[in-house]
Scaffold this active site. Structure first.
Site, PDB file in Angstrom:
ATOM      1  N   CYS A  70      45.966 -32.618 -22.672  1.00  0.00           N
ATOM      2  CA  CYS A  70      45.166 -31.436 -23.015  1.00  0.00           C
ATOM      3  C   CYS A  70      45.666 -30.757 -24.290  1.00  0.00           C
ATOM      4  O   CYS A  70      45.007 -29.878 -24.821  1.00  0.00           O
ATOM      5  CB  CYS A  70      45.159 -30.430 -21.858  1.00  0.00           C
ATOM      6  SG  CYS A  70      46.738 -29.596 -21.593  1.00  0.00           S
ATOM      7  N   HIS A 107      53.074 -13.535 -21.282  1.00  0.00           N
ATOM      8  CA  HIS A 107      52.011 -14.521 -21.084  1.00  0.00           C
ATOM      9  C   HIS A 107      52.562 -15.919 -21.344  1.00  0.00           C
ATOM     10  O   HIS A 107      53.216 -16.163 -22.353  1.00  0.00           O
ATOM     11  CB  HIS A 107      50.866 -14.231 -22.063  1.00  0.00           C
ATOM     12  CG  HIS A 107      49.805 -15.269 -22.075  1.00  0.00           C
ATOM     13  ND1 HIS A 107      48.832 -15.354 -21.103  1.00  0.00           N
ATOM     14  CD2 HIS A 107      49.550 -16.273 -22.950  1.00  0.00           C
ATOM     15  CE1 HIS A 107      48.019 -16.364 -21.391  1.00  0.00           C
ATOM     16  NE2 HIS A 107      48.438 -16.942 -22.506  1.00  0.00           N
ATOM     17  N   HIS A 110      47.758 -20.687 -18.583  1.00  0.00           N
ATOM     18  CA  HIS A 110      46.780 -20.575 -17.498  1.00  0.00           C
ATOM     19  C   HIS A 110      46.997 -21.665 -16.457  1.00  0.00           C
ATOM     20  O   HIS A 110      47.565 -22.715 -16.754  1.00  0.00           O
ATOM     21  CB  HIS A 110      45.359 -20.663 -18.052  1.00  0.00           C
ATOM     22  CG  HIS A 110      44.979 -19.453 -18.828  1.00  0.00           C
ATOM     23  ND1 HIS A 110      45.235 -19.339 -20.178  1.00  0.00           N
ATOM     24  CD2 HIS A 110      44.406 -18.288 -18.447  1.00  0.00           C
ATOM     25  CE1 HIS A 110      44.818 -18.151 -20.588  1.00  0.00           C
ATOM     26  NE2 HIS A 110      44.312 -17.493 -19.573  1.00  0.00           N
ATOM     27  N   ASP A 118      46.531 -36.853 -10.716  1.00  0.00           N
ATOM     28  CA  ASP A 118      47.295 -37.511  -9.659  1.00  0.00           C
ATOM     29  C   ASP A 118      48.694 -36.899  -9.594  1.00  0.00           C
ATOM     30  O   ASP A 118      49.685 -37.496 -10.000  1.00  0.00           O
ATOM     31  CB  ASP A 118      47.370 -39.015  -9.921  1.00  0.00           C
ATOM     32  CG  ASP A 118      48.027 -39.774  -8.784  1.00  0.00           C
ATOM     33  OD1 ASP A 118      48.057 -39.250  -7.650  1.00  0.00           O
ATOM     34  OD2 ASP A 118      48.531 -40.887  -9.036  1.00  0.00           O
ATOM     35  N   ARG A 124      47.285 -27.648 -12.614  1.00  0.00           N
ATOM     36  CA  ARG A 124      47.802 -27.836 -13.969  1.00  0.00           C
ATOM     37  C   ARG A 124      48.152 -26.476 -14.557  1.00  0.00           C
ATOM     38  O   ARG A 124      47.288 -25.673 -14.848  1.00  0.00           O
ATOM     39  CB  ARG A 124      46.775 -28.540 -14.854  1.00  0.00           C
ATOM     40  CG  ARG A 124      47.247 -28.700 -16.302  1.00  0.00           C
ATOM     41  CD  ARG A 124      46.301 -29.592 -17.104  1.00  0.00           C
ATOM     42  NE  ARG A 124      44.941 -29.086 -17.137  1.00  0.00           N
ATOM     43  CZ  ARG A 124      44.413 -28.346 -18.120  1.00  0.00           C
ATOM     44  NH1 ARG A 124      45.146 -28.008 -19.163  1.00  0.00           N
ATOM     45  NH2 ARG A 124      43.161 -27.947 -18.057  1.00  0.00           N
ATOM     46  N   CYS A 126      48.969 -24.945 -17.567  1.00  0.00           N
ATOM     47  CA  CYS A 126      48.780 -25.246 -18.985  1.00  0.00           C
ATOM     48  C   CYS A 126      49.498 -24.142 -19.759  1.00  0.00           C
ATOM     49  O   CYS A 126      49.025 -23.010 -19.819  1.00  0.00           O
ATOM     50  CB  CYS A 126      47.285 -25.271 -19.278  1.00  0.00           C
ATOM     51  SG  CYS A 126      46.881 -25.709 -20.961  1.00  0.00           S
TER      52      CYS A 126
END
Length: 140
Positions: A70, A107, A110, A118, A124, A126
């Site tokens: 990503c 921060h 997310h 898997d 996730r 991120c």
């Protein structure tokens, strides 16, 4: 979402600005986002513990890091319960879960669920590379 716990590290914006680079301040203190595929750790396979760049709290380990392709570092779980907190985020016209450091309320990124990875949690985290500092196995 998790119950709010008051941060243990409290500093003014001017104190944070004195300690962080402009990019770090924009992401950590103003909930910004670094561009994908540009951060220091997005494709790192180095072993160690990922700490909050603002306060040094231990947040994630390389054991929970995975390649999500990503453009940002992805983890399927935090190091331990209570190391991160979650907030509803409706910015940019979408429903998301913001992840923040519990110790200093910075921060991090997310949390996305149910994307089909898997991993043991199918979650996730991120996270912006600029929000993290890796303490490698050699440094421990």
């Amino acid at each position: 979402m998790s119950e709010f716990v008051a941060p243990s590290v409290i500093k003014s914006d001017s104190e944070w600005r004195a300690e962080l680079t402009p990019e770090e301040f924009a992401v950590l203190r103003q909930a910004g986002t670094e561009r994908p595929f540009t951060g220091e750790y997005w494709d790192s396979a180095q072993e160690g513990v990922y700490e909050c760049r603002a306060c040094g709290a231990e947040l994630f380990t390389s054991k929970e890091k995975f390649a999500s392709d990503c453009g940002w570092p992805s983890f399927y779980a935090p190091l331990a319960d209570g190391t991160v907190r979650y907030l509803h985020d409706n910015t940019l016209g979408m429903e998301r879960i913001e992840v923040r450091c519990t110790a200093c309320d910075s921060h991090l990124g997310h949390l996305f669920k149910g994307e089909g990875y898997d991993t043991p949690t199918d979650e996730r985290f991120c996270v912006n590379s600029v929000s993290l500092k890796l303490r490698s196995v050699e440094q421990q």
